[in-house]
Design an enzyme around this catalytic site. Structure first.
Site, PDB file in Angstrom:
ATOM      1  CG  MET A   1      -8.857   2.727  -7.367  1.00 11.38           C
ATOM      2  SD  MET A   1      -8.419   1.962  -8.971  1.00 11.38           S
ATOM      3  CE  MET A   1      -8.953   0.251  -8.724  1.00 11.38           C
TER       4      MET A   1
ATOM      5  CB  THR B   1      -4.295  -6.418  -1.844  1.00 13.01           C
ATOM      6  OG1 THR B   1      -5.126  -5.604  -2.669  1.00 13.01           O
ATOM      7  CG2 THR B   1      -5.144  -7.153  -0.813  1.00 13.01           C
TER       8      THR B   1
ATOM      9  N   PRO C   1       0.790  -1.237   0.000  1.00  7.75           N
ATOM     10  CG  PRO C   1       0.021  -0.971   2.175  1.00  7.75           C
ATOM     11  CD  PRO C   1       0.698  -1.954   1.273  1.00  7.75           C
TER      12      PRO C   1
ATOM     13  CG  ASP D   1       1.886   1.773 -10.522  1.00  8.61           C
ATOM     14  OD1 ASP D   1       2.083   2.204  -9.374  1.00  8.61           O
ATOM     15  OD2 ASP D   1       1.431   0.638 -10.751  1.00  8.61           O
TER      16      ASP D   1
ATOM     17  CE  LYS E   1       3.320  11.077 -16.765  1.00 11.37           C
ATOM     18  NZ  LYS E   1       3.684  12.155 -17.653  1.00 11.37           N
TER      19      LYS E   1
ATOM     20  N   GLY F   1       1.719  -0.697  -7.253  1.00  9.88           N
ATOM     21  CA  GLY F   1       1.090  -0.489  -5.945  1.00  9.88           C
ATOM     22  C   GLY F   1       0.193  -1.662  -5.609  1.00  9.88           C
ATOM     23  N   GLY F   2       0.100  -2.036  -4.341  1.00  9.07           N
ATOM     24  CA  GLY F   2      -0.761  -3.142  -3.925  1.00  9.07           C
ATOM     25  C   GLY F   2      -0.217  -4.477  -4.370  1.00  9.07           C
ATOM     26  CG  ASP F   3      -1.259  -9.087  -5.313  1.00  8.56           C
ATOM     27  OD1 ASP F   3      -0.232  -9.644  -4.893  1.00  8.56           O
ATOM     28  OD2 ASP F   3      -1.990  -9.592  -6.202  1.00  8.56           O
TER      29      ASP F   3
END
Lengths: 253, 253
Positions: free
Chosen positions: B168, B119, B14, B37, B58, B89-91
């Site tokens: 999100m 995640t 995270p 990213d 992006k 980012g995350g998994d």
């Protein structure tokens, strides 16, 4: 009161030593006592050489009694030592009975912090190279487990997400497949079954719901069942599933 | 052909530097090139001092073009360097568009391996001390996201699991709440919203579906929405949510 220790609920991840987080590994290295369950591997326990290691939470036996005993051990140790770790396979907050342990520690006035771990589904997706979500194909995934009370299990609907992951799904494979078919999933839906994820004896099988309905046979370790159209193999997919992930080999050399 | 490099899709977790796995951190330290990213934090990139770091992916702009460009950069770099990392980012296997990247690498004959990451849902459960599953209360959890195509989003049912996690979910808070109410979830169902999970500016809010329906206002980072009866606070729960997790403070000292 100020002398009370702190308890960390830490997720060990699926088993491989290098799949714990840096935070988890650093806390293990500092721990005075580590209370771990049977799913935590020996190689993981090498990360806490100075700690007293106590095996708790046997996989069979009277669960509620065992949980009360674990709670008592956490509290007793936190009254004696500054840094107590409760180490759990996978992630503590997903099928980890964290609620009971957090509640007991809070009621006893013990400070507690949770450190997440790699839940087996993510390690299994990585090992099999099957993403759990896929643009245009799978936008939702559910993690579920059968009730420990079999009379409930029959009445539970299996979630309706695009991808499904059943934890500890080995024994119930036939029942799961039958319920999925009854709920309208296609018999040829791809299924990936992983046993002993991330460990030297990791074993991956590729099935369909139809073949899952034939059962999985005896398992020799934790079994995860993943299914849905996201489990379809790609045209040029290279599956080296008989091997250990090469990162493990490289990094332990 | 033998000179071709290998690409690792690695989950950074995270955001906090110490929430990457040991395996991910060791590979980052050895990497020649790291394609990351915008969600990957600066502190995470400190783990790969010798690598060339390239920002790709992006968050706005033409997604499909961006994806083709990322695929090309992974392949081009793997033809030049032995160890290329694609850091996400995350998994990588959960809302990470791994399918497109695996497919492109496999079609180009490039070896690829996936290293899982924490995640955000697991880190958010840890930070808020709210388990995603709870015995007798929540036996299933779904992770979902809205379609990027708004005309689809309206027709998708939200999963029927006990606990729900929307990735999100900041911008769609009102729409999500309205759909949940229409699907029969109670207005007083507890909701936990986490912005910038695990980062210094982490912000946790405790709401209900009724208050979620009022919207969340402007967000300044990734927002995760968790809801269901498992999000109820415990009687003696101590929420120190304005603070950073103390492990971060201790370990960086």
């Amino acid at each position: 009161m100020a002398a009370r220790g702190k308890v960390y609920l830490i997720g060990a991840g699926p088993g491989a030593q290098d799949l714990i987080t840096l935070r988890g590994a650093r806390l293990l290295a500092q721990a005075d006592v580590v209370l771990h369950d049977a799913l935590v591997t020996d190689e993981m326990l090498e990360l806490c050489p100075r700690a007293e290691k106590i095996l708790v939470g046997k996989r069979c036996g009277q669960l509620s009694t065992a949980q009360q005993f674990i709670n008592k051990q956490m509290i007793d140790n936190a009254l004696k030592f500054p840094l107590v770790v409760r180490l759990k396979g996978g992630d503590p907050m997903l099928f980890g009975r964290a609620d009971e342990e957090l509640r007991a520690l809070e009621e006893a006035g013990i400070e507690v912090e949770v450190v997440p771990g790699i839940t087996t589904a993510l390690a299994a997706a990585a090992a099999s190279k099957q993403p759990l979500t896929k643009r245009g194909v799978a936008r939702s995934v559910a993690f579920f487990t059968s009730s420990t009370a079999p009379e409930h299990a029959e009445h539970d609907a299996i979630p309706d997400t695009d991808t499904l992951v059943q934890y500890m799904g080995g024994r119930e494979a036939i029942a799961t497949a039958e319920r999925l078919l009854a709920q309208g999933r296609h018999a040829d839906t791809p299924v990936v079954v992983i046993e002993n994820c991330s460990r030297p004896d990791q074993h991956i099988r590729r099935l369909t719901i139809a073949s899952l309905a034939q059962g999985l046979g005896a398992a020799h370790g934790p079994v995860l069942v993943m299914l849905g159209d996201a489990m379809k193999t790609r045209a040029h997919q290279h599956n080296d599933e008989a091997q250990l992930p090469s990162a493990v080999q490289q990094l332990s050399a």
